[in-house]
Scaffold this motif. Structure first.
Motif, PDB file in Angstrom:
ATOM      1  N   GLU A   1      -1.528  11.272 -13.731  1.00 32.04           N
ATOM      2  CA  GLU A   1      -0.963  10.322 -12.775  1.00 32.04           C
ATOM      3  C   GLU A   1      -2.071   9.641 -11.980  1.00 32.04           C
ATOM      4  OE1 GLU A   1       2.994  13.041 -11.922  1.00 32.04           O
ATOM      5  OE2 GLU A   1       1.421  12.907 -10.434  1.00 32.04           O
ATOM      6  N   ILE A   2      -1.802   8.411 -11.563  1.00 32.62           N
ATOM      7  CA  ILE A   2      -2.735   7.693 -10.693  1.00 32.62           C
ATOM      8  C   ILE A   2      -2.507   8.166  -9.271  1.00 32.62           C
ATOM      9  CG2 ILE A   2      -3.220   5.442  -9.659  1.00 32.62           C
ATOM     10  CD1 ILE A   2      -2.883   4.153 -12.330  1.00 32.62           C
ATOM     11  N   GLY A   3      -3.589   8.466  -8.565  1.00 37.34           N
ATOM     12  CA  GLY A   3      -3.479   8.967  -7.208  1.00 37.34           C
ATOM     13  C   GLY A   3      -4.053   8.000  -6.193  1.00 37.34           C
ATOM     14  N   LYS A   4      -4.349   8.522  -5.024  1.00 36.62           N
ATOM     15  CA  LYS A   4      -4.955   7.823  -3.894  1.00 36.62           C
ATOM     16  C   LYS A   4      -3.961   6.912  -3.168  1.00 36.62           C
ATOM     17  CE  LYS A   4      -8.737   6.378  -6.339  1.00 36.62           C
ATOM     18  NZ  LYS A   4      -9.908   5.576  -6.477  1.00 36.62           N
ATOM     19  N   TYR A   5      -4.439   6.355  -2.071  1.00 38.76           N
ATOM     20  CA  TYR A   5      -3.698   5.326  -1.322  1.00 38.76           C
ATOM     21  C   TYR A   5      -4.081   4.012  -1.972  1.00 38.76           C
ATOM     22  CZ  TYR A   5      -1.827   2.956   2.836  1.00 38.76           C
ATOM     23  OH  TYR A   5      -1.097   2.178   3.704  1.00 38.76           O
ATOM     24  N   ARG A   6      -3.139   3.374  -2.621  1.00 42.13           N
ATOM     25  CA  ARG A   6      -3.434   2.200  -3.426  1.00 42.13           C
ATOM     26  C   ARG A   6      -2.263   1.218  -3.429  1.00 42.13           C
ATOM     27  NH1 ARG A   6      -5.174   2.546  -8.239  1.00 42.13           N
ATOM     28  NH2 ARG A   6      -6.053   4.625  -8.113  1.00 42.13           N
ATOM     29  N   PRO A   7      -2.519   0.016  -3.929  1.00 45.99           N
ATOM     30  CA  PRO A   7      -1.422  -0.941  -4.052  1.00 45.99           C
ATOM     31  C   PRO A   7      -0.432  -0.532  -5.147  1.00 45.99           C
ATOM     32  CG  PRO A   7      -3.551  -2.056  -4.126  1.00 45.99           C
ATOM     33  CD  PRO A   7      -3.811  -0.589  -4.244  1.00 45.99           C
ATOM     34  N   ALA A   8       0.793  -0.997  -4.986  1.00 50.16           N
ATOM     35  CA  ALA A   8       1.841  -0.771  -5.981  1.00 50.16           C
ATOM     36  C   ALA A   8       2.766  -1.980  -5.979  1.00 50.16           C
ATOM     37  CB  ALA A   8       2.632   0.486  -5.653  1.00 50.16           C
ATOM     38  N   LEU A   9       3.423  -2.196  -7.104  1.00 45.65           N
ATOM     39  CA  LEU A   9       4.440  -3.247  -7.220  1.00 45.65           C
ATOM     40  C   LEU A   9       5.806  -2.593  -7.098  1.00 45.65           C
ATOM     41  CD1 LEU A   9       5.114  -6.264  -7.850  1.00 45.65           C
ATOM     42  CD2 LEU A   9       5.406  -5.511 -10.220  1.00 45.65           C
TER      43      LEU A   9
ATOM     44  N   TRP B   1       0.879  -1.167   0.000  1.00 46.58           N
ATOM     45  CA  TRP B   1       0.000   0.000   0.000  1.00 46.58           C
ATOM     46  C   TRP B   1       0.910   1.208   0.000  1.00 46.58           C
ATOM     47  CZ3 TRP B   1      -4.942   0.090  -1.057  1.00 46.58           C
ATOM     48  CH2 TRP B   1      -5.734  -1.034  -0.785  1.00 46.58           C
ATOM     49  N   LEU B   2       0.539   2.247  -0.774  1.00 46.31           N
ATOM     50  CA  LEU B   2       1.370   3.439  -0.872  1.00 46.31           C
ATOM     51  C   LEU B   2       0.485   4.641  -1.202  1.00 46.31           C
ATOM     52  CD1 LEU B   2       4.492   4.004  -0.807  1.00 46.31           C
ATOM     53  CD2 LEU B   2       4.418   3.916  -3.279  1.00 46.31           C
ATOM     54  N   ASP B   3       0.773   5.765  -0.600  1.00 44.94           N
ATOM     55  CA  ASP B   3       0.022   6.995  -0.846  1.00 44.94           C
ATOM     56  C   ASP B   3       0.608   7.712  -2.067  1.00 44.94           C
ATOM     57  OD1 ASP B   3      -1.379   9.360  -0.758  1.00 44.94           O
ATOM     58  OD2 ASP B   3      -0.760   9.906   1.262  1.00 44.94           O
ATOM     59  N   PHE B   4      -0.171   7.812  -3.147  1.00 48.32           N
ATOM     60  CA  PHE B   4       0.288   8.437  -4.389  1.00 48.32           C
ATOM     61  C   PHE B   4      -0.117   9.915  -4.500  1.00 48.32           C
ATOM     62  CE2 PHE B   4       0.905   4.058  -5.521  1.00 48.32           C
ATOM     63  CZ  PHE B   4       1.973   4.084  -6.400  1.00 48.32           C
ATOM     64  N   GLU B   5      -0.661  10.486  -3.428  1.00 49.79           N
ATOM     65  CA  GLU B   5      -1.053  11.904  -3.461  1.00 49.79           C
ATOM     66  C   GLU B   5       0.115  12.775  -3.028  1.00 49.79           C
ATOM     67  OE1 GLU B   5      -3.835  13.088  -4.628  1.00 49.79           O
ATOM     68  OE2 GLU B   5      -4.863  11.194  -4.865  1.00 49.79           O
ATOM     69  N   PRO B   6       0.294  13.967  -3.539  1.00 50.15           N
ATOM     70  CA  PRO B   6      -0.535  14.619  -4.539  1.00 50.15           C
ATOM     71  C   PRO B   6      -0.175  14.154  -5.945  1.00 50.15           C
ATOM     72  CG  PRO B   6       1.215  16.101  -3.884  1.00 50.15           C
ATOM     73  CD  PRO B   6       1.360  14.840  -3.059  1.00 50.15           C
ATOM     74  N   THR B   7      -1.088  14.387  -6.870  1.00 51.18           N
ATOM     75  CA  THR B   7      -0.870  14.006  -8.262  1.00 51.18           C
ATOM     76  C   THR B   7      -0.913  15.239  -9.153  1.00 51.18           C
ATOM     77  OG1 THR B   7      -3.213  13.671  -8.685  1.00 51.18           O
ATOM     78  CG2 THR B   7      -1.951  11.756  -7.941  1.00 51.18           C
ATOM     79  N   LYS B   8      -0.435  15.065 -10.363  1.00 51.12           N
ATOM     80  CA  LYS B   8      -0.505  16.089 -11.410  1.00 51.12           C
ATOM     81  C   LYS B   8      -0.908  15.390 -12.706  1.00 51.12           C
ATOM     82  CE  LYS B   8       1.747  19.599  -9.291  1.00 51.12           C
ATOM     83  NZ  LYS B   8       1.338  20.945  -9.151  1.00 51.12           N
ATOM     84  N   GLY B   9      -1.689  16.058 -13.519  1.00 50.50           N
ATOM     85  CA  GLY B   9      -2.050  15.528 -14.836  1.00 50.50           C
ATOM     86  C   GLY B   9      -2.745  14.184 -14.780  1.00 50.50           C
TER      87      GLY B   9
END
Length: 118
Positions: free
Chosen positions: A23-31, A13-21
């Motif tokens: 990009e995928i945001g939110k707190y979501r899974p990542a590899l 789980w990783l927080d991808f915020e803030p975003t621009k353009g």
């Protein structure tokens, strides 16, 4: 208690915020694509987000280890500060997922010649 350090092929789980353009945001899974040593030494990790929005794009890699049908968005490679982004281990991805993701990334960066033997 020993703190968690992300490792290559971990689903986190990783927080991808803030975003621009786009990009995928939110707190979501990542590899996680980068090695544990790199992640530990730099405080950064290289990853691709995982999404349940499946569009059947050539750069999506299906991943089976999560509860919902999901794909690794191989074209969205990000370097992020994992200690600052609420990282949490979910599980290890299937053994062939990392190779599949890399096989989709190399042509995007003009490195498909690395896919064939000389």
């Amino acid at each position: 208690m020993k703190s968690y350090i992300p490792e290559r092929n971990h689903v986190i789980w990783l927080d991808f915020e803030p975003t621009k353009g786009k990009e995928i945001g939110k707190y979501r899974p990542a590899l996680v694509l980068s090695s544990k040593e790199y992640n530990k030494n730099t405080g950064l990790l290289i990853c691709s987000p995982i999404s349940t929005s499946i569009r059947h794009h050539i750069t999506e890699v299906p991943i089976q280890c999560l509860e919902k049908p999901s794909v690794v968005a191989a074209s969205l490679i990000q370097t992020l500060s994992w200690p600052e982004r609420k990282v949490k281990f979910i599980k290890e991805a299937e053994p062939d997922i990392l190779q599949e993701v890399l096989m989709r990334i190399l042509p995007l960066i003009g490195a498909k010649d690395f896919l064939t033997d000389p």
